[in-house]
Design an enzyme around this catalytic site. Structure first.
Site, PDB file in Angstrom:
ATOM      1  N   GLY A  11       0.814  -1.209   0.000  1.00  0.00           N
ATOM      2  CA  GLY A  11       0.000   0.000   0.000  1.00  0.00           C
ATOM      3  C   GLY A  11       0.849   1.261   0.000  1.00  0.00           C
ATOM      4  N   ILE A  13       1.630   3.871   2.365  1.00  0.00           N
ATOM      5  CA  ILE A  13       2.645   4.114   3.390  1.00  0.00           C
ATOM      6  C   ILE A  13       3.564   2.911   3.522  1.00  0.00           C
ATOM      7  CG2 ILE A  13       3.028   4.828   5.776  1.00  0.00           C
ATOM      8  CD1 ILE A  13       0.136   5.878   5.786  1.00  0.00           C
ATOM      9  N   ASP A  64      -4.782 -12.484   3.224  1.00  0.00           N
ATOM     10  CA  ASP A  64      -5.756 -11.673   3.954  1.00  0.00           C
ATOM     11  C   ASP A  64      -5.637 -12.049   5.425  1.00  0.00           C
ATOM     12  OD1 ASP A  64      -8.202 -10.710   5.183  1.00  0.00           O
ATOM     13  OD2 ASP A  64      -9.034 -10.511   3.161  1.00  0.00           O
ATOM     14  N   SER A 136      -4.091   6.418  13.704  1.00  0.00           N
ATOM     15  CA  SER A 136      -4.544   7.609  12.986  1.00  0.00           C
ATOM     16  C   SER A 136      -4.986   8.698  13.941  1.00  0.00           C
ATOM     17  CB  SER A 136      -5.716   7.220  12.073  1.00  0.00           C
ATOM     18  OG  SER A 136      -6.391   8.355  11.584  1.00  0.00           O
ATOM     19  N   THR A 138      -7.578  10.169  13.671  1.00  0.00           N
ATOM     20  CA  THR A 138      -9.041  10.075  13.810  1.00  0.00           C
ATOM     21  C   THR A 138      -9.457   9.528  15.172  1.00  0.00           C
ATOM     22  OG1 THR A 138      -9.026   7.894  12.751  1.00  0.00           O
ATOM     23  CG2 THR A 138      -9.470   9.796  11.343  1.00  0.00           C
ATOM     24  N   TYR A 160     -14.220   4.413  11.192  1.00  0.00           N
ATOM     25  CA  TYR A 160     -12.804   4.182  10.948  1.00  0.00           C
ATOM     26  C   TYR A 160     -11.983   4.484  12.192  1.00  0.00           C
ATOM     27  CZ  TYR A 160      -8.071   5.120   9.214  1.00  0.00           C
ATOM     28  OH  TYR A 160      -6.712   5.143   9.037  1.00  0.00           O
ATOM     29  N   LYS A 164      -9.636   1.908  14.681  1.00  0.00           N
ATOM     30  CA  LYS A 164      -8.241   2.152  15.024  1.00  0.00           C
ATOM     31  C   LYS A 164      -8.053   2.150  16.545  1.00  0.00           C
ATOM     32  CE  LYS A 164      -6.021   2.620  11.102  1.00  0.00           C
ATOM     33  NZ  LYS A 164      -4.919   1.695  10.739  1.00  0.00           N
ATOM     34  N   ASN A 191      -2.066  13.520   7.976  1.00  0.00           N
ATOM     35  CA  ASN A 191      -2.507  13.455   6.584  1.00  0.00           C
ATOM     36  C   ASN A 191      -1.333  13.267   5.635  1.00  0.00           C
ATOM     37  OD1 ASN A 191      -4.651  15.121   8.132  1.00  0.00           O
ATOM     38  ND2 ASN A 191      -5.694  14.494   6.257  1.00  0.00           N
ATOM     39  N   ARG A 243      -5.757  20.952   8.156  1.00  0.00           N
ATOM     40  CA  ARG A 243      -5.149  19.650   8.412  1.00  0.00           C
ATOM     41  C   ARG A 243      -3.629  19.775   8.490  1.00  0.00           C
ATOM     42  NH1 ARG A 243      -9.511  18.842   9.591  1.00  0.00           N
ATOM     43  NH2 ARG A 243     -11.046  17.318   8.818  1.00  0.00           N
TER      44      ARG A 243
END
Length: 348
Positions: A11, A13, A64, A136, A138, A160, A164, A191, A243
Site C-alpha cells: 500500500g 505508506i 488476507d 490515525s 481520527t 474508521y 483504530k 494526513n 489539516r
C-alpha cells in the site's frame, strides 16, 4: 540483519516504509491481500533498487489477515526465508476511508479489527512480540482548535476512528498481560501526501480516492474537471478544514526511527504522533499546488462531509524527544513530488 514483516506493505505508506528499510539493509517481508495494495508497488521498489541485489532481502506473500490458517503458513514461510526469527512487525493493513466506514461500518470492523486480532494471535504463536501499529489522528475526534497531544482525550467521530482505537486498546491489553512480553509503538499520524521523489511509487487507489491530494493531482492532469471542497463555513480563517499534511517520505522515516527505537530499547507501550505540527487549510493547499507546479486547479464548494472535523493538527514534540524524528519536507515538496508521480502515471 533484522527480519521485519510489513502487513499492507504493497500500500501507500507501507511501500515507502519498505523502501527505506531495504535502504538500511533490513530483510523485508511484505504481507498484503492486495485489496487496497498493488503488486506494482513491489516492482517499483525493485526498480528503485535496481543497482542493489534484493535477492533474499525482499519477499512478498499474498494473504488476507482474516484467513488465520493461511496467515500461520505465511509466518512459517517467513521464518524459513529469513534468519529463523521475526524481529518486528509493522502493521499497516486495513481499510482507511472515513466516508466508506460511515456507509459500511461492518466491513471496517471485520477487516480492521478481526484481521488485527488474528494477526496478534498468530504473532504470539511465533514469539514475534515487537510491533508498530499504524493508527490515525481520527482516534482523537474534535479538539477545540488546539494542536493534538498524545495525552488528549480519545473520542473518535467515525467508524474508521473507532476501529483504530479498538486495535490500540487490544494491543494495550496484550502489553499489560503478565503472560506476554510485547514491545508496542502506536504511531498516530495525520494526513500523508506526496510521493517518492523518483515518482516511481506514490499513492495508488482502487476506485474513487478518499484523500484530498489525489483529487488535486487529477484535476491538474485533466482527468477530473474540478475538485469539491467539503464546506466553506467551518470555524477557520478561510472557512475550509485545516489539516496537518505530512510528506510520505517523512512519515516513512518516522516508521524507520520507531523500528530502530523498538529494537534497541526495553519493552514498553508508546503512543506517538507523526505530523508537521503545522496546519494548512484545504484552500491554501490548493493554492500552494498551483504556485509550485504552475497549474490551475478548478474547485467548487459543497456541503460539509459527515465524519469531518474543522481542525486536526499534531503536536509532534514527543516524536522528537523519544525518536529523534521531525518532519523535514515542506508543503511545496509534497506538491512537487506528488505532481511528478501523477505525470508519470498519466504517461502509462
Amino acid at each position: 540483519m533484522y527480519d521485519i514483516v510489513i502487513t499492507g506493505g504493497a500500500g501507500y505508506i507501507g511501500s515507502h516504509t519498505a523502501l527505506l528499510l531495504l535502504d538500511k539493509g533490513y530483510n523485508v517481508h511484505i504481507i498484503d491481500s492486495l485489496i487496497n495494495g498493488f503488486y506494482e508497488s513491489i516492482r517499483s521498489i525493485q526498480n528503485i533498487h535496481k543497482n542493489k541485489k534484493l535477492e533474499n532481502k525482499l519477499f512478498f506473500y499474498k494473504c488476507d489477515l482474516r484467513n488465520k490458517e493461511l496467515l500461520r503458513k505465511v509466518l512459517k514461510s517467513i521464518q524459513k526465508n529469513g534468519s529463523n526469527n521475526i524481529d518486528a512487525l509493522i502493521h499497516f493493513a486495513g481499510l482507511k476511508s472515513v466516508n466508506q466506514s460511515i456507509n459500511e461500518p461492518i466491513k471496517y470492523w471485520n477487516n480492521n479489527v478481526l484481521g488485527s486480532v488474528n494477526l496478534f494471535e498468530i504473532m504470539s504463536e511465533f514469539n514475534c512480540e515487537n510491533i508498530i501499529f499504524s493508527s490515525s489522528a481520527t482516534v482523537y475526534g474534535d479538539n477545540n482548535f488546539r494542536k493534538i497531544k498524545e495525552s488528549d482525550e480519545l473520542r473518535p467521530i467515525n467508524p474508521y476512528g473507532f476501529t483504530k482505537l479498538a486495535v490500540e486498546n487490544c494491543l494495550n491489553n496484550i502489553f499489560h498481560s503478565p503472560l506476554n512480553n510485547w514491545g508496542v509503538i502506536v504511531l498516530r499520524y495525520f494526513n500523508p501526501a506526496g510521493a517518492h521523489p523518483s515518482g516511481l511509487i506514490g499513492e495508488n487507489y482502487k476506485g474513487k480516492p478518499s484523500n484530498l491530494f489525489p483529487f488535486i493531482c487529477q484535476v491538474a492532469e485533466g482527468t477530473l474537471e474540478k475538485i469539491t471542497v467539503f464546506g466553506n463555513d467551518w470555524e477557520t480563517l478561510d472557512g475550509t478544514c485545516v489539516r496537518d499534511y505530512i510528506h510520505i517520505m517523512d512519515l516513512a522515516e518516522g516508521h524507520l526511527s520507531a523500528i530502530e527505537y523498538l529494537l534497541k530499547n526495553e519493552k514498553q507501550f508508546l503512543t506517538i504522533n507523526l505530523g508537521t505540527s503545522e496546519g494548512v487549510s484545504v484552500l491554501n493547499f490548493i493554492y500552494q499546488f498551483q504556485e509550485t507546479n504552475n497549474v490551475r486547479i478548478r474547485y467548487e464548494f459543497g456541503d460539509r462531509r459527515e465524519g469531518d472535523s474543522a481542525f486536526s493538527v499534531a503536536d509532534s514534540s514527543k516524536a522528537l524527544k523519544i525518536l529523534g524524528w521531525r518532519a523535514k519536507r515542506t508543503l511545496s515538496d509534497i506538491c512537487k513530488d506528488g505532481w511528478k508521480r501523477q505525470k508519470m502515471i498519466a504517461k502509462l
